[in-house]
Structures are given as C-alpha cells and as structure tokens.
Design a protein around this motif. Structure first.
Motif, PDB file in Angstrom:
ATOM      1  N   ASN A   1       0.858  -0.727  -0.416  1.00 32.40           N
ATOM      2  CA  ASN A   1      -0.538  -0.612  -0.174  1.00 32.40           C
ATOM      3  C   ASN A   1       1.055   1.760   0.049  1.00 32.40           C
ATOM      4  O   ASN A   1       1.564   1.636   0.648  1.00 32.40           O
ATOM      5  N   VAL A   2       1.208   1.634  -1.278  1.00 30.49           N
ATOM      6  CA  VAL A   2       1.827   3.632  -1.400  1.00 30.49           C
ATOM      7  C   VAL A   2       1.189   4.617  -0.300  1.00 30.49           C
ATOM      8  O   VAL A   2       2.332   5.330   0.250  1.00 30.49           O
ATOM      9  N   TYR A   3      -0.163   4.222  -0.146  1.00 40.05           N
ATOM     10  CA  TYR A   3      -0.285   5.211   0.776  1.00 40.05           C
ATOM     11  C   TYR A   3       0.333   5.153   1.882  1.00 40.05           C
ATOM     12  O   TYR A   3      -0.477   6.376   2.900  1.00 40.05           O
ATOM     13  N   SER A   4       0.247   4.147   2.424  1.00 40.94           N
ATOM     14  CA  SER A   4       1.034   3.712   4.154  1.00 40.94           C
ATOM     15  C   SER A   4       2.196   2.690   4.631  1.00 40.94           C
ATOM     16  O   SER A   4       2.843   2.347   4.638  1.00 40.94           O
ATOM     17  N   LEU A   5       3.141   4.132   3.781  1.00 39.25           N
ATOM     18  CA  LEU A   5       4.437   3.094   3.883  1.00 39.25           C
ATOM     19  C   LEU A   5       5.059   3.276   5.391  1.00 39.25           C
ATOM     20  O   LEU A   5       4.493   4.707   6.144  1.00 39.25           O
ATOM     21  N   PRO A   6       5.871   3.022   5.615  1.00 42.40           N
ATOM     22  CA  PRO A   6       6.458   2.832   6.978  1.00 42.40           C
ATOM     23  C   PRO A   6       7.496   4.902   6.815  1.00 42.40           C
ATOM     24  O   PRO A   6       7.643   4.724   5.395  1.00 42.40           O
ATOM     25  N   PRO A   7       7.054   4.232   7.996  1.00 41.21           N
ATOM     26  CA  PRO A   7       8.716   6.013   8.251  1.00 41.21           C
ATOM     27  C   PRO A   7      10.098   5.692   7.552  1.00 41.21           C
ATOM     28  O   PRO A   7       9.963   4.200   8.136  1.00 41.21           O
ATOM     29  N   LYS A   8      10.427   6.538   7.906  1.00 40.05           N
ATOM     30  CA  LYS A   8      12.064   6.026   8.037  1.00 40.05           C
ATOM     31  C   LYS A   8      13.198   5.768   8.738  1.00 40.05           C
ATOM     32  O   LYS A   8      12.706   5.801   9.857  1.00 40.05           O
ATOM     33  N   PRO A   9      13.797   4.574   8.819  1.00 38.61           N
ATOM     34  CA  PRO A   9      14.209   3.918   9.616  1.00 38.61           C
ATOM     35  C   PRO A   9      14.982   5.029  10.775  1.00 38.61           C
ATOM     36  O   PRO A   9      15.457   5.718   9.756  1.00 38.61           O
ATOM     37  N   GLY A  10      14.777   4.566  12.312  1.00 40.35           N
ATOM     38  CA  GLY A  10      15.689   5.887  12.717  1.00 40.35           C
ATOM     39  C   GLY A  10      16.997   5.146  12.613  1.00 40.35           C
ATOM     40  O   GLY A  10      17.428   3.914  12.399  1.00 40.35           O
ATOM     41  N   ARG A  11      18.290   5.522  13.495  1.00 43.07           N
ATOM     42  CA  ARG A  11      19.469   4.702  14.122  1.00 43.07           C
ATOM     43  C   ARG A  11      18.894   3.969  15.008  1.00 43.07           C
ATOM     44  O   ARG A  11      19.834   2.809  15.030  1.00 43.07           O
ATOM     45  N   GLU A  12      18.134   4.078  15.750  1.00 43.39           N
ATOM     46  CA  GLU A  12      18.002   3.378  16.800  1.00 43.39           C
ATOM     47  C   GLU A  12      17.629   1.561  16.159  1.00 43.39           C
ATOM     48  O   GLU A  12      18.112   0.584  17.283  1.00 43.39           O
ATOM     49  N   VAL A  13      17.848   1.403  14.842  1.00 40.72           N
ATOM     50  CA  VAL A  13      17.819   0.237  14.779  1.00 40.72           C
ATOM     51  C   VAL A  13      18.850  -0.726  14.787  1.00 40.72           C
ATOM     52  O   VAL A  13      19.129  -1.648  14.409  1.00 40.72           O
ATOM     53  N   ARG A  14      20.120   0.300  14.316  1.00 43.68           N
ATOM     54  CA  ARG A  14      21.118  -0.157  14.605  1.00 43.68           C
ATOM     55  C   ARG A  14      21.988  -0.702  16.119  1.00 43.68           C
ATOM     56  O   ARG A  14      22.765  -1.513  16.182  1.00 43.68           O
ATOM     57  N   GLN A  15      21.122  -0.536  16.733  1.00 38.71           N
ATOM     58  CA  GLN A  15      21.327  -0.381  18.630  1.00 38.71           C
ATOM     59  C   GLN A  15      21.367  -1.970  18.856  1.00 38.71           C
ATOM     60  O   GLN A  15      19.952  -2.104  18.725  1.00 38.71           O
ATOM     61  N   ASN A  16      21.918  -2.667  19.332  1.00 41.74           N
ATOM     62  CA  ASN A  16      22.510  -4.153  20.160  1.00 41.74           C
ATOM     63  C   ASN A  16      21.550  -4.352  18.858  1.00 41.74           C
ATOM     64  O   ASN A  16      20.746  -5.469  19.130  1.00 41.74           O
ATOM     65  N   HIS A  17      21.885  -4.612  17.576  1.00 43.64           N
ATOM     66  CA  HIS A  17      21.778  -5.516  16.953  1.00 43.64           C
ATOM     67  C   HIS A  17      22.208  -6.541  16.070  1.00 43.64           C
ATOM     68  O   HIS A  17      23.816  -6.795  16.304  1.00 43.64           O
ATOM     69  N   LYS A  18      22.574  -8.146  16.608  1.00 37.61           N
ATOM     70  CA  LYS A  18      23.189  -9.137  16.142  1.00 37.61           C
ATOM     71  C   LYS A  18      23.899  -9.066  15.025  1.00 37.61           C
ATOM     72  O   LYS A  18      25.219  -9.372  14.839  1.00 37.61           O
ATOM     73  N   ASP A  19      23.140  -7.877  13.927  1.00 36.31           N
ATOM     74  CA  ASP A  19      23.417  -8.821  12.732  1.00 36.31           C
ATOM     75  C   ASP A  19      24.334  -7.297  12.005  1.00 36.31           C
ATOM     76  O   ASP A  19      24.989  -6.863  11.185  1.00 36.31           O
ATOM     77  N   CYS A  20      24.304  -6.685  13.238  1.00 38.61           N
ATOM     78  CA  CYS A  20      25.048  -4.766  12.490  1.00 38.61           C
ATOM     79  C   CYS A  20      25.988  -4.532  12.558  1.00 38.61           C
ATOM     80  O   CYS A  20      26.250  -3.921  11.207  1.00 38.61           O
ATOM     81  N   HIS A  21      26.978  -5.747  12.681  1.00 33.08           N
ATOM     82  CA  HIS A  21      28.240  -5.433  12.394  1.00 33.08           C
ATOM     83  C   HIS A  21      28.562  -5.790  10.788  1.00 33.08           C
ATOM     84  O   HIS A  21      28.908  -5.244  10.215  1.00 33.08           O
ATOM     85  N   GLN A  22      28.008  -7.232  10.729  1.00 34.55           N
ATOM     86  CA  GLN A  22      27.894  -7.754   9.632  1.00 34.55           C
ATOM     87  C   GLN A  22      27.685  -7.056   8.428  1.00 34.55           C
ATOM     88  O   GLN A  22      27.662  -7.197   7.006  1.00 34.55           O
ATOM     89  N   VAL A  23      26.207  -6.395   8.432  1.00 35.79           N
ATOM     90  CA  VAL A  23      26.036  -5.835   7.465  1.00 35.79           C
ATOM     91  C   VAL A  23      26.650  -4.449   6.660  1.00 35.79           C
ATOM     92  O   VAL A  23      26.338  -3.972   6.165  1.00 35.79           O
ATOM     93  N   LEU A  24      27.058  -3.518   7.876  1.00 34.33           N
ATOM     94  CA  LEU A  24      27.916  -2.631   8.177  1.00 34.33           C
ATOM     95  C   LEU A  24      28.892  -3.242   7.007  1.00 34.33           C
ATOM     96  O   LEU A  24      29.265  -2.325   6.192  1.00 34.33           O
TER      97      LEU A  24
END
Length: 393
Positions: A69-92
């Motif tokens: 649904n293009v009229y109900s898109l999620p907001p832009k992700p904030g930097r909090e998604v990087r906090q304490n995520h097990k895959d953050c280092h590998q994704v970077l």
C-alpha cells in the motif's frame, strides 16, 4: 494467471521498438488507473519483452506486484535500529563492500548517504521481523530496491519480499535454500539428459548457482539495466522462478559445458562466471516456458530424491548441519580486504594438485547439506582442501 502472459523470445539483446513501448506505457497506465488496479495486466507487462521499461514505471508497478500500500508506507528507519542488533556489524561490512552496486560516476557523498540508508533499511526489516535471519547477499537485493524506489518505499518492498520470495533464504538453517537448489538438476534432466548426466558424472553439484539465487543475480551481473529487467520478471513470477532462470542459463551454455573436462573444478569454474552478454529476453522466455511445462509440484519429488541421495554421500553432513551456516564465512570475510568481490573469488580455479575425490566430496557435501548463503565447513573439511573451500565465495 502466469500462463496468459508468456513472453515471446526475441533476438539477442532485443528491446521493444518505439511503438510497442508507447503501447506498453499506455497499457500500464490504464492498468494502474483501473479500480481496482489490474494487477494481472501489470504482471503481463513485467513479464513481456523489455519489462517495465523505466524506473519511474517500476516505482508505480513494483508495489502493486507485491501488494504494498503506497499510501501507508513505513516511516524512514531511525538510527535506533542499529542498537544491540546481532547482525549490525556484518550488515555494515557488507554494505561497505557494495560500492560497485552504485552507478559509476555517482558522487561519493551521495553514495555514502545511500549506503547509510541501505544499512538502516536492512536492520529495520530484521528488527521488525525477528524470525527473519540475515544472510550475505541480502544487501544485494536491498540496494536494487533502494536505487529504484527510494528509502521509504524500499523498506516496504524489502519487508514484503522478505516474507514472500526471499523467505526460504532467511530461515535459521539452510534446509529450504538447499531444497530450492535441488530443483535445478531435475529441470536439466527433463530438458537435456545428456547435459544432466555429464554434470552428474562431474559431481559439480549446484553451488555455482548459489549467489545467483540468493541475490536475484544482482551480485553477478555488472549491468544495472539487466538486473532491473530480471527483477521485473521475478517480482511478477512464482518465488521459484529464479531457479528456472538458472536452468535456462545452464541450458543456453550447454555446448560450453560439454566442451569442458568432465570434472567438478572445470565446470564449476565455467558456470560460476556468468557471461555479461547473455540474451536476457530469450532466457526469460525460456525460463517462463520451463516453469509452465515443468511445474514445481511435479519436480518436488525428484528434488527430494536428489537431496536424499546427496545427503547419503556427504561425508560431513551431520557435523555441518548443527552449525550456523555463515559463521565460518563471516570469519573469512572479515579477514579479507573489504572491497574483494565474492564473485571474483567464486571464479578462482582450483590448482591441479587438489583435484581429488575428497575435494569433490567436500563441495558436494556443501552443496547438499547447505545450499545456502554461506558455507558451514567443519574442521575436517577444511583440512581436506582449505584453499578451494575458501575460494568458493
């Protein structure tokens, strides 16, 4: 639905002439403005010669193909998604290596901003869906969506795609990916018993097609327009279409394969390097026809039998299956130069001294046991042929 819209084979590298493009644009516009939207016509347009033509059209049609649904898109992700995520280092790490996936000539500042967005998009989806497991190659799909559709739309598309077409690649184990790879040889067997038997004698397995499937060919093709054409095709098709396209490529290269020495390293070397001048429209048409003529339900039993046979021959199956599949690959990748291309590494040829049955058993075992985004290699397997196993990616 798909059977009504089989694309017609076209000459090598062909594109629809101007009048046909104009007609297609009009048909797409009409389909988008109908109430409800005519998704079947959009699917037919994505499958047919030339695909969706422009990024502007893709931005409108890709969401419809995925039910976003293009009229109900999620907001832009904030930097909090990087906090304490097990895959953050590998994704970077993976995003940092993805420089060649951005258009040549793009200003560094703009590319770096997009790489930051790419990291946040991936981690947002993984954080929103903790049941999804990151694999190396996932970022190749995410960057394609981002470059076409922008950050917010890319989040929605990636989220939807991750729960549909890519879902099997994102399990905690690689059983589903392994099963998908095992559809390849039965398709070849139906179309060309000679080619199939030659590859079986060489014990090449299916690992050469691994990066094709898990990145939707984004990692192995240099031309972004070719990648986009395939994404049009895959988004409008059944989730297994990428393996049918792999079969179309191998069948197209049949004479090259048969001219090889009948051994695993030679054929793996040939097939793991995709020629950049493939006749994409012809191959798309062939893959679509294969899918119609050889339904996946019909092939499932053969794929399962093949899996059973391979598991019986995989010397380290039991030990490998209880490891996280990409653990060793991650260690290897971190030690490598950050800009090293996995595709280049996949093409390195095994030195002649290491052409041994043990190497074949190891690679066949990997292909059978994992068929995955990465290799779970036991210490024993590494002792057999460490250099070759390390070079596969």
């Amino acid at each position: 639905g798909l059977s009504r819209s089989a694309p017609t084979p076209v000459p090598r590298g062909g594109e629809p002439p101007g009048l046909q493009k104009k007609q297609k644009r009009l048909l797409i516009h009409q389909a988008l403005t109908r109430d409800p939207v005519d998704v079947e016509s959009l699917r037919a347009a994505a499958l047919s010669q030339g695909g969706l033509l422009t990024d502007e059209i893709r931005r409108k049609v890709w969401p419809k193909l995925l039910g976003v649904n293009v009229y109900s898109l999620p907001p832009k992700p904030g930097r909090e998604v990087r906090q304490n995520h097990k895959d953050c280092h590998q994704v970077l790490l993976d995003v940092r290596r993805s420089i060649r996936r951005f258009p040549p000539g793009m200003q560094e500042e703009q590319r770096q901003a997009l790489q930051e967005q790419l990291t946040d998009i991936i981690l947002h989806v993984l954080k929103t869906h903790p049941d999804l497991h990151y694999y190396q190659g996932y970022h190749d799909i995410a960057v394609t969506l981002l470059l076409v559709s922008g950050e917010r739309m890319a989040v929605a598309l990636l989220e939807r795609l991750s729960t549909l077409h890519l879902r099997d690649f994102m399990d905690p184990t690689m059983d589903s990916t392994k099963h998908i790879l095992n559809y390849l040889m039965p398709i070849l067997q139906q179309e060309s018993p000679r080619l199939h038997d030659f590859m079986q004698r060489a014990e090449v397995g299916t690992i050469f097609a691994l990066s094709w499937l898990i990145t939707w060919y984004g990692h192995v093709l240099a031309n972004f327009q070719h990648i986009l054409r395939l994404y049009d095709f895959f988004l409008a098709s059944h989730p297994l279409m990428a393996v049918y396209f792999a079969a179309a490529i191998v069948l197209f290269r049949e004479e090259e394969v048969l001219a090889c020495d009948c051994d695993m390293p030679s054929i793996h070397q040939l097939l793991s390097q995709i020629p950049q001048d493939l006749p994409y429209e012809t191959l798309i048409a062939r893959a679509h026809q294969l899918f119609q003529r050889l339904p996946h339900a019909q092939l499932a039993k053969q794929a399962a039998l093949q899996l059973q046979k391979r598991e019986e021959t995989a010397a380290f199956q039991q030990a490998a299956s209880c490891q996280r599949p990409d653990a060793i690959l991650r260690q290897q990748q971190q030690q490598r130069h950050l800009t090293t291309s996995k595709a280049e590494e996949a093409g390195e040829l095994l030195p002649a001294a290491e052409h041994s049955p043990l190497v074949k058993a190891a690679v066949w075992g990997i292909s059978a046991t994992l068929g995955a985004a990465a290799l779970a290699v036991t210490q024993t397997a590494l002792e057999w042929a460490p250099e070759f196993l390390l070079q596969l990616f």
